[in-house]
Design a protein around this motif. Structure first.
Motif, PDB file in Angstrom:
ATOM      1  N   THR A 248       0.847  -1.192   0.000  1.00  0.00           N
ATOM      2  CA  THR A 248       0.000   0.000   0.000  1.00  0.00           C
ATOM      3  C   THR A 248       0.884   1.243   0.000  1.00  0.00           C
ATOM      4  O   THR A 248       1.733   1.402   0.876  1.00  0.00           O
ATOM      5  N   LEU A 249       0.685   2.104  -1.011  1.00  0.00           N
ATOM      6  CA  LEU A 249       1.407   3.366  -1.110  1.00  0.00           C
ATOM      7  C   LEU A 249       0.431   4.447  -1.570  1.00  0.00           C
ATOM      8  O   LEU A 249      -0.646   4.139  -2.090  1.00  0.00           O
ATOM      9  N   GLN A 250       0.810   5.705  -1.396  1.00  0.00           N
ATOM     10  CA  GLN A 250      -0.069   6.787  -1.808  1.00  0.00           C
ATOM     11  C   GLN A 250      -0.237   6.800  -3.322  1.00  0.00           C
ATOM     12  O   GLN A 250       0.703   6.552  -4.081  1.00  0.00           O
ATOM     13  N   PHE A 251      -1.452   7.143  -3.764  1.00  0.00           N
ATOM     14  CA  PHE A 251      -1.771   7.143  -5.191  1.00  0.00           C
ATOM     15  C   PHE A 251      -0.845   8.084  -5.968  1.00  0.00           C
ATOM     16  O   PHE A 251      -0.381   7.750  -7.056  1.00  0.00           O
ATOM     17  N   GLY A 252      -0.549   9.249  -5.393  1.00  0.00           N
ATOM     18  CA  GLY A 252       0.329  10.199  -6.074  1.00  0.00           C
ATOM     19  C   GLY A 252       1.737   9.669  -6.259  1.00  0.00           C
ATOM     20  O   GLY A 252       2.376   9.914  -7.289  1.00  0.00           O
ATOM     21  N   TYR A 253       2.238   8.934  -5.266  1.00  0.00           N
ATOM     22  CA  TYR A 253       3.567   8.334  -5.376  1.00  0.00           C
ATOM     23  C   TYR A 253       3.576   7.277  -6.479  1.00  0.00           C
ATOM     24  O   TYR A 253       4.529   7.191  -7.273  1.00  0.00           O
ATOM     25  N   LEU A 254       2.513   6.490  -6.551  1.00  0.00           N
ATOM     26  CA  LEU A 254       2.411   5.474  -7.603  1.00  0.00           C
ATOM     27  C   LEU A 254       2.353   6.139  -8.981  1.00  0.00           C
ATOM     28  O   LEU A 254       2.931   5.627  -9.951  1.00  0.00           O
ATOM     29  N   GLU A 255       1.676   7.272  -9.057  1.00  0.00           N
ATOM     30  CA  GLU A 255       1.644   8.009 -10.322  1.00  0.00           C
ATOM     31  C   GLU A 255       3.051   8.480 -10.707  1.00  0.00           C
ATOM     32  O   GLU A 255       3.442   8.416 -11.881  1.00  0.00           O
ATOM     33  N   LEU A 269      -2.592  11.473 -16.438  1.00  0.00           N
ATOM     34  CA  LEU A 269      -3.384  11.111 -15.265  1.00  0.00           C
ATOM     35  C   LEU A 269      -2.944  11.903 -14.035  1.00  0.00           C
ATOM     36  O   LEU A 269      -3.777  12.390 -13.265  1.00  0.00           O
ATOM     37  N   LYS A 270      -1.640  12.069 -13.868  1.00  0.00           N
ATOM     38  CA  LYS A 270      -1.110  12.821 -12.717  1.00  0.00           C
ATOM     39  C   LYS A 270      -1.615  14.260 -12.735  1.00  0.00           C
ATOM     40  O   LYS A 270      -2.008  14.822 -11.701  1.00  0.00           O
ATOM     41  N   GLN A 271      -1.624  14.875 -13.916  1.00  0.00           N
ATOM     42  CA  GLN A 271      -2.067  16.261 -14.046  1.00  0.00           C
ATOM     43  C   GLN A 271      -3.551  16.423 -13.726  1.00  0.00           C
ATOM     44  O   GLN A 271      -3.980  17.476 -13.242  1.00  0.00           O
ATOM     45  N   LEU A 272      -4.315  15.373 -13.959  1.00  0.00           N
ATOM     46  CA  LEU A 272      -5.764  15.436 -13.746  1.00  0.00           C
ATOM     47  C   LEU A 272      -6.182  15.025 -12.334  1.00  0.00           C
ATOM     48  O   LEU A 272      -7.346  15.195 -11.965  1.00  0.00           O
ATOM     49  N   THR A 273      -5.240  14.483 -11.550  1.00  0.00           N
ATOM     50  CA  THR A 273      -5.582  13.954 -10.230  1.00  0.00           C
ATOM     51  C   THR A 273      -5.522  15.048  -9.161  1.00  0.00           C
ATOM     52  O   THR A 273      -4.462  15.643  -8.954  1.00  0.00           O
ATOM     53  N   PRO A 274      -6.629  15.313  -8.457  1.00  0.00           N
ATOM     54  CA  PRO A 274      -6.612  16.301  -7.359  1.00  0.00           C
ATOM     55  C   PRO A 274      -5.647  15.872  -6.251  1.00  0.00           C
ATOM     56  O   PRO A 274      -5.441  14.682  -6.024  1.00  0.00           O
ATOM     57  N   ARG A 275      -5.065  16.852  -5.549  1.00  0.00           N
ATOM     58  CA  ARG A 275      -4.087  16.551  -4.505  1.00  0.00           C
ATOM     59  C   ARG A 275      -4.676  15.646  -3.424  1.00  0.00           C
ATOM     60  O   ARG A 275      -3.992  14.768  -2.898  1.00  0.00           O
ATOM     61  N   LEU A 276      -5.935  15.848  -3.091  1.00  0.00           N
ATOM     62  CA  LEU A 276      -6.572  15.022  -2.074  1.00  0.00           C
ATOM     63  C   LEU A 276      -6.579  13.551  -2.483  1.00  0.00           C
ATOM     64  O   LEU A 276      -6.336  12.665  -1.669  1.00  0.00           O
TER      65      LEU A 276
END
Length: 297
Positions: A248-255, A269-276
């Motif tokens: 399990t890792l943070q979604f942003g880190y996986l991106e 996808l990273k650009q479209l993903t909200p920080r939350l």
């Protein structure tokens, strides 16, 4: 200067080319100075005798080791709490297959000590071995016991440990067979060896082909369940259990990792993903496999 190497499992020099590099990087610090590595820089071959997949030609051992010694992995270390929890859940899932609480444990290539943290929570007496000075210092700040060094340079006595772990390490070692032979001397009678590795024999790896995300410059060898079993057999071990490793890792880190490994559409996808959303913990399976082995009687 790169030179040809023999198969790390059976020492054969007979192989066929599996993947050619498509990126030319010759700077060892860029290739080996971060655990994430660089995709597309290696010529990978498949041994015609045992089926092992490995890099050849490659840089000398000392060049590779110097890259690891200078490694600074602040990005990897940023996911520390979730790595601890992933390790702890895996220890629970292995149940009676691993030593009971109170056992002595050595984690080779421990990075910032996340597994040591989980092992202590589980009830083990744990110590780590890590070549990177930066990561050793990070772990020691957390109150963890970590020695800086490698299997060729360590302070441990023979027959000292009930469990020895190689979490995502065996694929980095220049001579994995010699390392397993050294590990055998450090295990107590009846001790267990745990190897977690990226499995190039999974359906994910076969589907991705040369774009398989674990084909990166720091991974010198690519094991399947069969070739891992073979190298263990040749060094006096018998594998008795395999299971997929879920982390399990943070979604942003996986991106970020997907972008680094040039997975299609990952940057968009990273650009479209909200920080939350980027901060949400995501459990995933990415072809990593956990194996347990014991010394053959």
């Amino acid at each position: 200067m790169k030179s040809e190497v023999l198969c790390p499992v059976c020492d054969s020099n007979q192989h066929k080319v599996k993947y050619e590099p498509w990126i030319d990087i010759q700077d060892p610090q860029k290739l080996y100075g971060a655990a994430s590595g660089v995709p597309g820089t290696q010529r990978l071959v498949e041994c015609e005798n045992c089926g092992m997949i490995y890099e050849t030609p490659r840089f000398p051992d000392e060049v590779i080791l110097q890259g690891y010694l200078r490694s600074e992995e602040s990005g990897h270390d940023s996911q520390y709490p979730m790595r601890v929890e992933s390790f702890y859940r895996t220890l629970l899932s292995l149940g009676s297959r691993i030593p009971a609480k109170g056992a002595t444990v050595l984690d080779i290539g421990t990075a910032g000590g996340a597994f040591l943290d989980a092992a202590q929570k589980f009830g083990y007496q744990a110590v780590g071995l890590e070549p990177s000075q930066f990561l050793v210092e990070q772990g020691r700040k957390r109150g963890l016991k970590i020695e800086q060094g490698t299997l060729d340079n360590h302070p441990f006595q023979s027959a000292s440990f009930d469990l020895i772990c190689l979490w995502d390490v065996i694929e980095h070692l220049t001579h994995p067979k010699a390392a397993l032979e050294q590990i055998q001397t450090l295990l107590k009678p009846g001790g267990i060896l745990l190897i977690n590795y990226p499995d190039i024999g999974t359906w994910q790896a076969k589907l991705a082909g040369r774009r398989f995300w674990w084909i990166i410059s720091v991974h010198l060898h690519h094991f399947t369940r069969q070739t891992l079993s073979t190298i263990c057999q040749r060094t006096g071990f018998q594998v008795f259990h395999f299971q997929p490793y879920w982390q399990t890792l943070q979604f942003g880190y996986l991106e970020d990792m997907a972008i680094l490994y040039k997975i299609p559409l990952s940057r968009v996808l990273k650009q479209l993903t909200p920080r939350l959303i980027q901060q949400i913990p995501i459990p995933y399976y990415a072809s990593q496999t956990t194996a347990l082995a014991r010394v053959k009687l």
